[in-house]
Design a protein around this motif. Structure first.
Motif, PDB file in Angstrom:
ATOM      1  N   ALA A 135       0.827  -1.209   0.000  1.00 30.71           N
ATOM      2  CA  ALA A 135       0.000   0.000   0.000  1.00 30.71           C
ATOM      3  C   ALA A 135       0.861   1.259   0.000  1.00 30.71           C
ATOM      4  O   ALA A 135       0.496   2.269  -0.621  1.00 30.71           O
ATOM      5  CB  ALA A 135      -0.919  -0.009   1.223  1.00 30.71           C
ATOM      6  N   LEU A 136       2.007   1.218   0.676  1.00 29.72           N
ATOM      7  CA  LEU A 136       2.889   2.384   0.698  1.00 29.72           C
ATOM      8  C   LEU A 136       3.394   2.721  -0.698  1.00 29.72           C
ATOM      9  O   LEU A 136       3.525   3.892  -1.060  1.00 29.72           O
ATOM     10  CB  LEU A 136       4.068   2.137   1.647  1.00 29.72           C
ATOM     11  CG  LEU A 136       3.743   2.185   3.151  1.00 29.72           C
ATOM     12  CD1 LEU A 136       4.948   1.752   3.963  1.00 29.72           C
ATOM     13  CD2 LEU A 136       3.291   3.582   3.556  1.00 29.72           C
ATOM     14  N   PHE A 137       3.692   1.709  -1.502  1.00 28.03           N
ATOM     15  CA  PHE A 137       4.162   1.958  -2.864  1.00 28.03           C
ATOM     16  C   PHE A 137       3.012   2.350  -3.792  1.00 28.03           C
ATOM     17  O   PHE A 137       3.167   3.182  -4.670  1.00 28.03           O
ATOM     18  CB  PHE A 137       4.868   0.718  -3.400  1.00 28.03           C
ATOM     19  CG  PHE A 137       6.195   0.462  -2.764  1.00 28.03           C
ATOM     20  CD1 PHE A 137       7.300   1.247  -3.078  1.00 28.03           C
ATOM     21  CD2 PHE A 137       6.346  -0.545  -1.832  1.00 28.03           C
ATOM     22  CE1 PHE A 137       8.523   1.020  -2.486  1.00 28.03           C
ATOM     23  CE2 PHE A 137       7.570  -0.776  -1.238  1.00 28.03           C
ATOM     24  CZ  PHE A 137       8.663   0.005  -1.555  1.00 28.03           C
ATOM     25  N   GLN A 138       1.850   1.717  -3.580  1.00 23.58           N
ATOM     26  CA  GLN A 138       0.726   1.992  -4.479  1.00 23.58           C
ATOM     27  C   GLN A 138       0.016   3.293  -4.130  1.00 23.58           C
ATOM     28  O   GLN A 138      -0.412   4.026  -5.026  1.00 23.58           O
ATOM     29  CB  GLN A 138      -0.270   0.826  -4.420  1.00 23.58           C
ATOM     30  CG  GLN A 138      -1.456   0.988  -5.359  1.00 23.58           C
ATOM     31  CD  GLN A 138      -2.391  -0.206  -5.300  1.00 23.58           C
ATOM     32  OE1 GLN A 138      -2.040  -1.268  -4.786  1.00 23.58           O
ATOM     33  NE2 GLN A 138      -3.590  -0.043  -5.839  1.00 23.58           N
ATOM     34  N   PHE A 139      -0.121   3.607  -2.825  1.00 20.94           N
ATOM     35  CA  PHE A 139      -0.922   4.755  -2.400  1.00 20.94           C
ATOM     36  C   PHE A 139      -0.079   5.839  -1.721  1.00 20.94           C
ATOM     37  O   PHE A 139      -0.601   6.586  -0.902  1.00 20.94           O
ATOM     38  CB  PHE A 139      -2.021   4.306  -1.416  1.00 20.94           C
ATOM     39  CG  PHE A 139      -2.946   3.261  -1.944  1.00 20.94           C
ATOM     40  CD1 PHE A 139      -3.716   3.494  -3.073  1.00 20.94           C
ATOM     41  CD2 PHE A 139      -3.057   2.023  -1.322  1.00 20.94           C
ATOM     42  CE1 PHE A 139      -4.582   2.531  -3.559  1.00 20.94           C
ATOM     43  CE2 PHE A 139      -3.915   1.059  -1.796  1.00 20.94           C
ATOM     44  CZ  PHE A 139      -4.687   1.304  -2.925  1.00 20.94           C
ATOM     45  N   TRP A 140       1.225   5.912  -2.010  1.00 17.38           N
ATOM     46  CA  TRP A 140       2.069   6.868  -1.287  1.00 17.38           C
ATOM     47  C   TRP A 140       1.512   8.294  -1.410  1.00 17.38           C
ATOM     48  O   TRP A 140       1.269   8.774  -2.507  1.00 17.38           O
ATOM     49  CB  TRP A 140       3.498   6.825  -1.820  1.00 17.38           C
ATOM     50  CG  TRP A 140       4.405   7.778  -1.084  1.00 17.38           C
ATOM     51  CD1 TRP A 140       4.876   8.966  -1.531  1.00 17.38           C
ATOM     52  CD2 TRP A 140       4.899   7.613   0.230  1.00 17.38           C
ATOM     53  NE1 TRP A 140       5.645   9.563  -0.570  1.00 17.38           N
ATOM     54  CE2 TRP A 140       5.682   8.762   0.536  1.00 17.38           C
ATOM     55  CE3 TRP A 140       4.751   6.626   1.210  1.00 17.38           C
ATOM     56  CZ2 TRP A 140       6.325   8.927   1.745  1.00 17.38           C
ATOM     57  CZ3 TRP A 140       5.381   6.798   2.422  1.00 17.38           C
ATOM     58  CH2 TRP A 140       6.161   7.940   2.685  1.00 17.38           C
ATOM     59  N   GLY A 141       1.276   8.903  -0.280  1.00 15.75           N
ATOM     60  CA  GLY A 141       0.678  10.231  -0.229  1.00 15.75           C
ATOM     61  C   GLY A 141      -0.819  10.198   0.027  1.00 15.75           C
ATOM     62  O   GLY A 141      -1.380  11.164   0.535  1.00 15.75           O
TER      63      GLY A 141
END
Length: 359
Positions: free
Chosen positions: A258-264
């Protein structure tokens, strides 16, 4: 003439050695029968319930078999292809994920730009290894799975074995009961009931918990938009039988993706974390208490040891029999301890005093 304790221990010890020897020599051969027997054992209470509802044993077994066939077809057509495709895509994208992780770390920790940095070299090594070996690893896992449990076992042998074992389950139990030594039959029946209670409480309950949580995680993560939600949910559900491990591994994997896909997009990341928090709440307060109940006397550490030991000695077949054997050994140890604590060896002078008072 009643056999002495030494003779009885010799016979039971010989039976245990023969069981382990057969397991070692005929592991792959008896695999479909073990799987079919496990399925029959899992479904026997449902067949008994259908019988009490008015169906014959043959009709109850047929209804269950047709229902299981429909579920298997649904899984093959709808779920398994998506699961495999997501696993393959995850392995293919793993090198890119590690490159993004490297960029993320170097931006926030400039010292990692140093070519001699240990962390930098480690990240580069991991990325190169996954890039070179990821596809090979996926193919090896799939090929090894099919070599151990091939399509013929699942499509032909296991369903046939499960059907006939489920059909004749009560007759087989009655036949085995007729073979019990008459002097020890009541004690052996009680031990068998205790072992069945442990297995029913743990195996049937935990399989139901794994299926329920795996379904919840998969559906919720896909609904939240996580790219590999199905495979992450399946992994988390499959290892839920080990307390907290399923949630920790699945949660760490889901949050990392999720950090890579939804960063920000902190709302989406928080939603993924909330899904696993809710799953843990449901498992501890709703699902496990209802499906498993209270303690069944099978400690997780004892289960891990049994899985490791039998898996090392007998491979995949050993892992299948590890849980029932661990349950049986646990029940026998508790029985032995109860006999010991009531014996003169344990109570010593107290037992002599009580014996004299009884007289």
């Amino acid at each position: 003439m009643v056999l002495s304790v030494n003779h009885q221990a010799r016979y039971w010890g010989l039976a245990a050695v023969l069981f382990l020897l057969v397991l070692w020599l005929l592991g792959d051969t008896i695999l479909p029968f073990l799987v079919g027997g496990a399925i029959a054992y899992f479904l026997d209470p449902l067949a008994d319930r259908l019988q009490r509802a008015g169906l014959s044993r043959v009709m109850a077994t047929t209804v269950i078999s047709v229902a299981m066939l429909l579920v298997a077809v649904l899984l093959v057509l709808a779920v398994i292809p998506t699961l495999i495709s997501q696993l393959t895509a995850l392995i293919d994208q793993a090198p890119e994920i590690f490159r993004q992780l490297q960029s993320f770390l170097t931006e926030r920790f400039p010292d990692l730009n140093d070519e001699t940095s240990t962390i930098r070299q480690t990240l580069l090594s991991i990325g190169d290894t996954i890039k070179e070996r990821g596809g090979e690893l996926a193919n090896t896992l799939l090929l090894s799975a099919y070599s151990v449990i091939n399509a013929i076992v699942f499509m032909v042998v296991v369903p046939v074995v499960a059907f006939y074992l489920l059909l004749d389950w009560d007759k087989m139990v009655a036949k085995v009961d007729s073979w019990l030594p008459r002097d020890h039959a009541p004690t052996l029946r009680q031990l068998a009931r205790d072992i069945d209670r442990v297995l029913a409480g743990f195996v049937r309950g935990q399989i139901s918990v794994c299926l329920a949580l795996g379904t919840f995680y998969s559906v919720a993560l896909m609904a939240a938009g996580l790219q590999f939600g199905l495979i992450v949910g399946a992994i988390a559900g499959a290892i839920t039988f080990i307390p907290y491990v399923g949630a920790l591994i699945g949660g760490a994997l889901a949050l990392g993706l999720a950090l890579f896909q939804f960063w920000g997009d902190w709302f989406s990341i928080g939603l993924i974390a909330g899904i696993f928090a809710l799953g843990q709440f449901l498992e501890g307060n709703v699902i496990t208490p209802r499906l498993v109940g209270g303690s069944v006397g099978l400690h997780p550490l004892w289960l891990l040891f049994a899985l490791s030991a039998f898996g090392t000695l007998f491979g995949f077949v050993g892992m299948l029999v590890a849980v029932p054997v661990a349950a049986a050994i646990g029940v026998l140890m508790r029985f032995g301890l109860s006999q010991y604590t009531g014996s003169r060896l344990y109570r010593g002078k107290e037992s002599i005093v009580l014996l004299e008072e009884d007289r």
